[in-house]
Design a protein around this motif. Structure first.
Motif, mmCIF file in Angstrom:
data_model
loop_
_atom_site.group_PDB
_atom_site.id
_atom_site.type_symbol
_atom_site.label_atom_id
_atom_site.label_comp_id
_atom_site.label_asym_id
_atom_site.label_seq_id
_atom_site.Cartn_x
_atom_site.Cartn_y
_atom_site.Cartn_z
ATOM 1 N N ILE A 199 -33.851 41.985 -32.884
ATOM 2 C CA ILE A 199 -33.295 43.632 -32.971
ATOM 3 C C ILE A 199 -32.193 43.817 -33.462
ATOM 4 C CG2 ILE A 199 -33.250 45.716 -31.705
ATOM 5 C CD1 ILE A 199 -35.544 44.976 -30.026
ATOM 6 N N ASN A 200 -31.158 42.923 -33.090
ATOM 7 C CA ASN A 200 -29.858 43.167 -33.690
ATOM 8 C C ASN A 200 -29.569 42.685 -35.008
ATOM 9 O OD1 ASN A 200 -27.646 43.983 -32.189
ATOM 10 N ND2 ASN A 200 -27.337 41.831 -31.035
ATOM 11 N N GLU A 201 -30.496 42.084 -35.584
ATOM 12 C CA GLU A 201 -30.499 41.655 -36.995
ATOM 13 C C GLU A 201 -31.208 42.770 -37.863
ATOM 14 O OE1 GLU A 201 -32.214 37.739 -38.481
ATOM 15 O OE2 GLU A 201 -31.111 36.887 -36.709
ATOM 16 N N ALA A 202 -32.267 43.223 -37.350
ATOM 17 C CA ALA A 202 -33.119 44.502 -37.637
ATOM 18 C C ALA A 202 -32.081 45.584 -37.933
ATOM 19 C CB ALA A 202 -34.248 44.823 -36.991
ATOM 20 N N VAL A 203 -31.339 45.731 -36.846
ATOM 21 C CA VAL A 203 -30.414 46.984 -36.868
ATOM 22 C C VAL A 203 -29.366 46.838 -37.750
ATOM 23 C CG1 VAL A 203 -28.623 48.137 -35.459
ATOM 24 C CG2 VAL A 203 -30.505 47.575 -34.380
ATOM 25 N N ASP A 204 -28.902 45.591 -38.262
ATOM 26 C CA ASP A 204 -27.749 45.192 -39.151
ATOM 27 C C ASP A 204 -28.442 45.693 -40.505
ATOM 28 O OD1 ASP A 204 -25.753 44.467 -37.691
ATOM 29 O OD2 ASP A 204 -26.305 42.210 -37.761
ATOM 30 N N ILE A 205 -29.726 45.263 -40.869
ATOM 31 C CA ILE A 205 -30.457 45.413 -42.283
ATOM 32 C C ILE A 205 -30.474 46.961 -42.109
ATOM 33 C CG2 ILE A 205 -32.465 45.310 -43.337
ATOM 34 C CD1 ILE A 205 -32.833 42.584 -41.965
ATOM 35 N N LEU A 206 -30.836 47.850 -41.089
ATOM 36 C CA LEU A 206 -31.268 49.047 -41.487
ATOM 37 C C LEU A 206 -29.989 49.784 -41.574
ATOM 38 C CD1 LEU A 206 -33.790 49.825 -38.459
ATOM 39 C CD2 LEU A 206 -34.332 49.719 -40.881
ATOM 40 N N CYS A 207 -28.704 49.104 -40.812
ATOM 41 C CA CYS A 207 -27.402 49.964 -41.072
ATOM 42 C C CYS A 207 -27.031 49.951 -42.504
ATOM 43 C CB CYS A 207 -26.365 49.321 -40.158
ATOM 44 S SG CYS A 207 -26.416 49.910 -38.440
ATOM 45 N N ASN A 208 -27.159 48.918 -42.924
ATOM 46 C CA ASN A 208 -26.993 48.480 -44.211
ATOM 47 C C ASN A 208 -27.676 49.521 -45.298
ATOM 48 O OD1 ASN A 208 -25.612 46.969 -46.321
ATOM 49 N ND2 ASN A 208 -27.253 45.672 -46.864
ATOM 50 N N ASP A 209 -28.991 49.527 -45.083
ATOM 51 C CA ASP A 209 -29.547 50.533 -45.710
ATOM 52 C C ASP A 209 -29.019 51.941 -45.765
ATOM 53 O OD1 ASP A 209 -31.493 49.410 -47.132
ATOM 54 O OD2 ASP A 209 -33.219 50.515 -46.075
ATOM 55 N N MET A 210 -28.676 52.285 -44.469
ATOM 56 C CA MET A 210 -28.238 53.847 -44.152
ATOM 57 C C MET A 210 -26.700 54.005 -45.145
ATOM 58 S SD MET A 210 -29.965 55.377 -42.380
ATOM 59 C CE MET A 210 -28.873 56.786 -42.231
ATOM 60 N N TYR A 211 -26.062 52.770 -44.727
ATOM 61 C CA TYR A 211 -24.694 53.045 -45.769
ATOM 62 C C TYR A 211 -24.900 53.069 -46.987
ATOM 63 C CZ TYR A 211 -21.812 51.519 -41.624
ATOM 64 O OH TYR A 211 -21.178 51.639 -40.400
ATOM 65 N N ARG A 212 -25.797 52.413 -47.671
ATOM 66 C CA ARG A 212 -25.965 52.428 -49.316
ATOM 67 C C ARG A 212 -26.870 53.442 -49.546
ATOM 68 N NH1 ARG A 212 -28.873 49.325 -51.676
ATOM 69 N NH2 ARG A 212 -30.035 48.454 -49.939
ATOM 70 N N LEU A 213 -28.134 53.725 -48.739
ATOM 71 C CA LEU A 213 -29.010 54.886 -49.419
ATOM 72 C C LEU A 213 -29.047 56.266 -48.639
ATOM 73 C CD1 LEU A 213 -31.892 52.268 -49.628
ATOM 74 C CD2 LEU A 213 -30.274 52.897 -51.661
ATOM 75 N N ASN A 214 -28.189 56.040 -47.500
ATOM 76 C CA ASN A 214 -28.283 57.398 -46.528
ATOM 77 C C ASN A 214 -29.498 57.696 -45.801
ATOM 78 O OD1 ASN A 214 -26.672 58.774 -44.995
ATOM 79 N ND2 ASN A 214 -27.052 60.779 -46.232
#
Lengths: 137, 184
Positions: free
Chosen positions: A20-35
């Motif tokens: 889940i931590n890894e998934a959260v990292d990926i999602l956070c990255n998505d949020m930073y880039r694409l909002n």
């Protein structure tokens, strides 16, 4: 009551917590880039009850999704770890039963790390918050 | 008497004429010396004028030469100034050009980086999904195999099979005792 408690109670093992931590990292990255969160990406994440719950809750969050994800990461990091050395690799059903006992009797914020130990024929060796106990054959 | 008088008179006249002639000759000689002197003087003067003119001309030439050297230096200095100015302008312009080019290159690089990152992320997610599926399949197979292997191993060691239910019971029992002992 912690806003992440429904997710936390579904995280049974340390392995799940790491996923889940890894998934959260990926999602956070998505949020930073694409909002926003890429739906296709979510569908590719590991299928897991806890992650599923997290995604459902994330959908309900209207603003500051990144903050919410970072909060979840923090909550997962704060979970306590119980190390359980056992004789054999337990099947899924047995593992779920053991996790359920631990969640009910020790705390919902506890994740279990199962380890097979060739020195043990049956029973278990338990390590929790610096304390140690064993009952084995 | 008269003749004598006449002779005397004539002699007197001749004498006067001779004196006049001699005076004339003497004057003529004197005039000729004066002329030569004047000519000589004029020649000397003209030579002196010529010498002065020559000296003056040489002075002018020297000054003109010096002026020319000064002008040459000044011109060279002005030329260097112009070159420096043009050089600076060119340098500034070139710097601006390079800056502009660098900026556009950076923007392009960011775009490419983003595209590559997106691509890598998608590939990564797809690969992770495949690995996850493979892992699950392998784990379920391993679960089955390990249970069998463990059963055999334990059977060999303790002479009897410990069923999974018994493992669970013993583990829960250990956990309960740990709780009673305030380990948990």
């Amino acid at each position: 009551m912690n806003i992440y408690s429904e997710i936390i109670k579904k995280i049974g093992t340390q392995e799940t917590a790491e996923n889940i931590n890894e998934a959260v990292d990926i999602l956070c990255n998505d949020m930073y880039r694409l909002n926003k969160v890429d739906d296709k990406l979510i569908s590719k994440l590991p299928q897991d009850d806890a992650l599923h719950e997290a995604m459902n809750e994330l959908e309900l969050v209207k603003t500051e999704k990144t903050e919410w994800l970072l909060g979840l990461k923090k909550a997962i990091k704060e979970m306590r770890i119980l190390i359980l050395d056992v004789a054999v690799r337990l099947d899924l059903k047995t593992r779920e039963d053991v996790i359920e006992w631990i969640k009910r009797n020790v705390g919902e914020d506890v994740v279990t790390r199962f380890q097979t130990n060739p020195e043990i024929l049956a029973g278990a060796k338990i390590i929790f918050e610096g304390r140690y106990y064993e009952k084995k054959v | 008497m008269d003749n004598l008088v006449i002779v005397i008179i004539l002699s007197g006249i001749v004498a006067v004429l001779v004196v006049a002639y001699l005076d004339l000759v003497r004057k003529s000689k004197f005039m000729s010396g004066q002329e030569v002197k004047a000519q000589e003087k004029a020649r000397l003067k003209s030579e002196m004028i010529l010498e002065e003119a020559k000296e003056r001309a040489m002075q002018i030439v020297r000054e003109a030469k010096m002026l020319s050297e000064d002008q040459k230096d000044e011109l060279e200095e002005q030329w260097r100034g112009v070159i420096r100015k043009v050089s600076r302008e060119f340098e500034t312009e070139a710097e601006d050009e390079v800056k502009g080019f660098r900026k556009s290159l950076e923007l392009e690089a960011v775009g490419v980086e983003k595209a590559v990152a997106d691509r890598i992320e998608k590939e990564f997610a797809a690969a992770k999904q495949q690995i996850e599926e493979y892992k699950k399949e392998k784990l379920s197979r391993l679960d089955a195999e390990i249970v069998e292997i463990t059963k055999d191993a334990v059977k060999n060691v303790v002479g009897k099979v410990i069923p999974m239910g018994e493992h669970k019971r013993l583990i829960i029992s250990a956990l309960e005792e740990a709780k009673r002992e305030h380990i948990l």
